[in-house]
Scaffold this motif. Structure first.
Motif, PDB file in Angstrom:
ATOM      1  N   ALA A 118       0.840  -1.190   0.000  1.00 39.65           N
ATOM      2  CA  ALA A 118       0.000   0.000   0.000  1.00 39.65           C
ATOM      3  C   ALA A 118       0.880   1.247   0.000  1.00 39.65           C
ATOM      4  O   ALA A 118       2.105   1.178  -0.093  1.00 39.65           O
ATOM      5  CB  ALA A 118      -0.931  -0.013   1.207  1.00 39.65           C
ATOM      6  N   THR A 119       0.219   2.406   0.091  1.00 38.56           N
ATOM      7  CA  THR A 119       0.886   3.676   0.313  1.00 38.56           C
ATOM      8  C   THR A 119       0.055   4.431   1.337  1.00 38.56           C
ATOM      9  O   THR A 119      -0.941   3.915   1.844  1.00 38.56           O
ATOM     10  CB  THR A 119       0.990   4.525  -0.979  1.00 38.56           C
ATOM     11  OG1 THR A 119      -0.329   4.976  -1.345  1.00 38.56           O
ATOM     12  CG2 THR A 119       1.597   3.725  -2.123  1.00 38.56           C
TER      13      THR A 119
ATOM     14  N   LEU B 117       4.555  -4.568 -12.991  1.00 37.45           N
ATOM     15  CA  LEU B 117       4.280  -4.002 -11.672  1.00 37.45           C
ATOM     16  C   LEU B 117       2.823  -4.173 -11.312  1.00 37.45           C
ATOM     17  O   LEU B 117       2.484  -4.563 -10.179  1.00 37.45           O
ATOM     18  CB  LEU B 117       4.655  -2.519 -11.660  1.00 37.45           C
ATOM     19  CG  LEU B 117       4.427  -1.779 -10.345  1.00 37.45           C
ATOM     20  CD1 LEU B 117       5.399  -2.255  -9.269  1.00 37.45           C
ATOM     21  CD2 LEU B 117       4.572  -0.271 -10.553  1.00 37.45           C
ATOM     22  N   LEU B 118       1.936  -3.902 -12.257  1.00 36.41           N
ATOM     23  CA  LEU B 118       0.502  -4.057 -12.034  1.00 36.41           C
ATOM     24  C   LEU B 118       0.175  -5.495 -11.651  1.00 36.41           C
ATOM     25  O   LEU B 118      -0.578  -5.743 -10.697  1.00 36.41           O
ATOM     26  CB  LEU B 118      -0.251  -3.645 -13.301  1.00 36.41           C
ATOM     27  CG  LEU B 118      -1.777  -3.702 -13.263  1.00 36.41           C
ATOM     28  CD1 LEU B 118      -2.338  -2.655 -12.317  1.00 36.41           C
ATOM     29  CD2 LEU B 118      -2.346  -3.512 -14.675  1.00 36.41           C
ATOM     30  N   ALA B 119       0.747  -6.450 -12.365  1.00 39.91           N
ATOM     31  CA  ALA B 119       0.474  -7.862 -12.089  1.00 39.91           C
ATOM     32  C   ALA B 119       0.939  -8.249 -10.697  1.00 39.91           C
ATOM     33  O   ALA B 119       0.213  -8.912  -9.938  1.00 39.91           O
ATOM     34  CB  ALA B 119       1.159  -8.740 -13.140  1.00 39.91           C
ATOM     35  N   TRP B 120       2.152  -7.854 -10.324  1.00 37.26           N
ATOM     36  CA  TRP B 120       2.715  -8.261  -9.027  1.00 37.26           C
ATOM     37  C   TRP B 120       1.904  -7.677  -7.866  1.00 37.26           C
ATOM     38  O   TRP B 120       1.576  -8.373  -6.907  1.00 37.26           O
ATOM     39  CB  TRP B 120       4.165  -7.823  -8.949  1.00 37.26           C
ATOM     40  CG  TRP B 120       4.919  -8.380  -7.764  1.00 37.26           C
ATOM     41  CD1 TRP B 120       5.176  -7.751  -6.580  1.00 37.26           C
ATOM     42  CD2 TRP B 120       5.523  -9.679  -7.659  1.00 37.26           C
ATOM     43  NE1 TRP B 120       5.896  -8.559  -5.740  1.00 37.26           N
ATOM     44  CE2 TRP B 120       6.134  -9.760  -6.385  1.00 37.26           C
ATOM     45  CE3 TRP B 120       5.609 -10.777  -8.517  1.00 37.26           C
ATOM     46  CZ2 TRP B 120       6.803 -10.895  -5.942  1.00 37.26           C
ATOM     47  CZ3 TRP B 120       6.291 -11.908  -8.086  1.00 37.26           C
ATOM     48  CH2 TRP B 120       6.874 -11.952  -6.822  1.00 37.26           C
TER      49      TRP B 120
ATOM     50  N   ALA C 161     -12.864  -5.843  -4.221  1.00 38.87           N
ATOM     51  CA  ALA C 161     -12.628  -5.780  -2.774  1.00 38.87           C
ATOM     52  C   ALA C 161     -12.260  -4.365  -2.357  1.00 38.87           C
ATOM     53  O   ALA C 161     -12.617  -3.906  -1.265  1.00 38.87           O
ATOM     54  CB  ALA C 161     -11.525  -6.758  -2.375  1.00 38.87           C
ATOM     55  N   VAL C 162     -11.516  -3.672  -3.220  1.00 37.20           N
ATOM     56  CA  VAL C 162     -11.203  -2.253  -3.012  1.00 37.20           C
ATOM     57  C   VAL C 162     -11.601  -1.501  -4.274  1.00 37.20           C
ATOM     58  O   VAL C 162     -11.724  -2.092  -5.346  1.00 37.20           O
ATOM     59  CB  VAL C 162      -9.710  -2.020  -2.689  1.00 37.20           C
ATOM     60  CG1 VAL C 162      -9.295  -2.785  -1.441  1.00 37.20           C
ATOM     61  CG2 VAL C 162      -8.818  -2.411  -3.865  1.00 37.20           C
TER      62      VAL C 162
ATOM     63  N   LEU D 195      -7.100   1.422  -6.089  1.00 44.28           N
ATOM     64  CA  LEU D 195      -6.059   0.425  -6.339  1.00 44.28           C
ATOM     65  C   LEU D 195      -5.044   0.955  -7.346  1.00 44.28           C
ATOM     66  O   LEU D 195      -3.819   0.845  -7.140  1.00 44.28           O
ATOM     67  CB  LEU D 195      -6.710  -0.857  -6.853  1.00 44.28           C
ATOM     68  CG  LEU D 195      -5.789  -2.026  -7.193  1.00 44.28           C
ATOM     69  CD1 LEU D 195      -5.018  -2.498  -5.964  1.00 44.28           C
ATOM     70  CD2 LEU D 195      -6.594  -3.185  -7.783  1.00 44.28           C
ATOM     71  N   LEU D 196      -5.522   1.567  -8.425  1.00 41.78           N
ATOM     72  CA  LEU D 196      -4.616   2.073  -9.451  1.00 41.78           C
ATOM     73  C   LEU D 196      -3.862   3.320  -8.995  1.00 41.78           C
ATOM     74  O   LEU D 196      -2.746   3.572  -9.460  1.00 41.78           O
ATOM     75  CB  LEU D 196      -5.392   2.349 -10.740  1.00 41.78           C
ATOM     76  CG  LEU D 196      -5.874   1.086 -11.466  1.00 41.78           C
ATOM     77  CD1 LEU D 196      -6.773   1.446 -12.633  1.00 41.78           C
ATOM     78  CD2 LEU D 196      -4.694   0.233 -11.939  1.00 41.78           C
ATOM     79  N   THR D 197      -4.432   4.079  -8.078  1.00 38.30           N
ATOM     80  CA  THR D 197      -3.687   5.197  -7.502  1.00 38.30           C
ATOM     81  C   THR D 197      -2.489   4.683  -6.717  1.00 38.30           C
ATOM     82  O   THR D 197      -1.371   5.220  -6.820  1.00 38.30           O
ATOM     83  CB  THR D 197      -4.598   6.048  -6.589  1.00 38.30           C
ATOM     84  OG1 THR D 197      -5.616   6.645  -7.395  1.00 38.30           O
ATOM     85  CG2 THR D 197      -3.806   7.138  -5.888  1.00 38.30           C
TER      86      THR D 197
END
Length: 400
Positions: free
Chosen positions: A106-107, A281-284, A303-304, A309-311
C-alpha cells in the motif's frame, strides 16, 4: 531544506511521465495462459489486460492527484532521510494525536477513507470526543519519501525511530499509534522505544509467527502442524488459533507467502523487471491484493475501489520506489523474532483472511482489546473503513 525544516508538498507528475506510462502499457508483450485455471497459476492474463487497458485509457491520474493535493502534505528531513507525511489537524482542540502507518503493498493513500471520520467525527455522525490529529508518514523507500540510499534504511525498526522523532518535531508529546501489516511492526516498536509518549497501540491483523524453538522441535517439518501445542515453546492455542496456524504453516503457505520469500531473498532481481514494465508491476501488486483482500471477494478491484487500487500502483510507478519499498523484507529484523513487550495497552482488530494468532500476540503485546469482524480484509482501511474507524475510536476512548 535544513535538517529540521518542514515544508509543504504538492504532487505534480510531469505529463511526459503519464504519456510514457500509457505508451508502455500499449506496447506490453503479453504471455499466453492456460484455459480454465483461474488464479491457480497466478494473475489471469485476460483479467490483467482489461485492468491495464483501463489504467491506460479510463483511469484519471490528474483527478486523483488533485484529490491527494487537497490533503496537507509535507516534507522534512530526519537523520539524513527525507520523509513525506500527511498532517491533518482536527477541528476539535482536545483531539488525540494518532500516527498511522500503512503496510506493503500500500501507500499512505490506504487511509484516505478514514481521514475524515477519524479527524472530524462531528462532521461524520460521530462523537467529537473521539477526534484525532492525524500524522500519516510515507516510510523511507515508499512514495514521496523517495528511494532509500544506503543499506539498513529500510527496516521497521528504523521507521519507528524516525517516526518518533517526527512526532516530537510536530510537538506531540502524547500520542497513539495504529497500523496493519508493516504498521503492525512499527506501531509496537514505537511503544518500545517511545513508551513515555505512546499511550496506546492499535493494530489490524498483526502478523504473528511462531518462534523457531529447537527444543520443541520447531525445526522439524513435522512440528509445524497446528495440532502440536508445544510449537513455540509450549504455547497453548485456542481452536481459532490452531485453525489459523494450520493455514499459516500448511500446504498453502508457499502460495500465500511466496512473494515475501522472493522480496526477502532477491529483491533487486525482481525490481529490475518491475521498474521497467508497468504491466509487470501491475500484475505483481494486484496479485498481492487478490491474495490478501477479503477472501469472499474474488477480484481485487471489487474488494477495493478500482481507482484507489490504481492510484496506489501509480504512486509506486511514478516515484520509482518499488525496489526500495521491498527492501524492508530483507533488512527488517522483527519478522518472526521474539520481541519485548512494551507494556503499552494494545488493541487488535481482526478482519477476514487475517491469520493473527492471539496466543502469540499476547506473548509480545499487552492486549486489552481484541475484536473480530466478518467483512473487510488485510487492507482494512480501504476495504472496511467504517469498521476500522469504529474500532480505533472504541479502543482509544478509554486511554484519552
Amino acid at each position: 531544506m535544513s535538517n529540521s525544516e518542514i515544508r509543504p508538498f504538492r504532487i505534480d507528475i510531469p505529463q511526459a511521465d503519464l504519456d510514457r506510462l500509457h505508451s508502455r502499457l500499449a506496447d506490453t508483450l503479453w504471455p499466453d495462459e492456460l484455459p480454465g485455471v483461474g488464479w491457480d497459476y497466478g494473475m489471469p492474463v485476460s483479467y490483467l489486460k482489461e485492468l491495464a487497458e483501463y489504467w491506460r485509457t479510463g483511469y484519471d491520474w490528474r483527478a486523483q492527484e488533485a484529490r491527494l493535493n487537497e490533503l496537507p502534505q509535507f516534507l522534512t528531513e530526519i537523520d539524513g532521510q527525507q520523509l513525506h507525511f500527511v498532517h491533518v489537524r482536527s477541528p476539535e482542540p482536545d483531539a488525540l494525536p494518532l500516527l498511522l502507518t500503512h503496510g506493503w503493498a500500500a501507500t499512505y493513500t490506504e487511509f484516505l477513507d478514514v481521514i475524515g471520520p477519524l479527524s472530524d467525527p462531528r462532521a461524520h455522525g460521530g462523537d467529537p470526543a473521539d477526534a484525532f490529529h492525524l500524522v500519516i508518514p510515507s516510510p523511507p523507500g515508499f512514495a514521496f519519501s523517495g528511494p532509500t540510499q544506503q543499506v539498513g534504511q529500510s527496516s521497521t525498526e528504523r521507521y519507528a525511530a524516525l517516526f518518533a522523532q517526527l512526532m516530537a518535531r510536530l510537538g506531540y508529546d502524547r500520542y497513539g499509534a495504529q497500523g496493519g501489516d508493516v504498521g503492525s511492526f512499527v506501531s509496537p516498536e514505537l511503544g518500545r522505544i517511545d513508551a513515555e509518549h505512546v499511550i496506546g497501540i492499535h493494530m489490524n491483523g498483526p502478523i504473528t509467527m511462531p518462534s523457531w524453538d529447537e527444543e520443541s522441535g520447531a525445526g522439524d517439518e513435522q512440528s509445524w502442524g497446528a495440532e502440536d501445542q508445544s510449537w513455540g515453546g509450549g504455547t497453548e492455542y485456542s481452536d481459532a488459533d490452531k485453525a489459523r496456524l494450520e493455514e499459516l504453516t500448511g500446504e498453502g503457505s508457499f502460495t500465500r507467502f511466496g512473494y515475501a520469500m522472493v522480496q526477502a531473498g532477491r529483491p533487486q532481481t525482481l525490481a529490475i523487471g518491475l521498474h521497467d514494465s508497468p504491466a509487470g508491476l501491475l500484475a505483481w501488486l494486484v496479485d498481492l491484493f487478490q491474495r490478501w483482500t477479503d477472501p469472499a471477494i474474488e477480484l481485487p478491484d471489487r474488494a477495493v475501489d478500482r481507482d484507489a487500487l490504481l492510484t496506489t500502483i501509480s504512486i509506486y510507478w511514478h516515484t520509482k520506489t518499488f525496489a526500495s519499498s521491498i527492501r524492508l523484507y530483507k533488512e527488517s529484523e522483527s519478522w518472526g523474532a521474539q520481541l519485548k513487550n512494551s507494556g503499552v495497552p494494545t488493541g487488535v482488530a481482526i478482519f477476514p483472511g487475517d491469520l493473527s494468532i492471539r496466543a502469540l500476540a499476547e506473548q509480545q503485546h499487552t492486549i486489552v482489546h481484541w475484536k473480530e469482524y466478518d467483512r473487510g480484509g488485510h487492507f482494512a482501511a480501504m476495504e472496511a473503513p467504517d469498521l476500522l474507524t469504529a474500532d480505533v475510536r472504541e479502543f482509544f476512548r478509554g486511554l484519552r
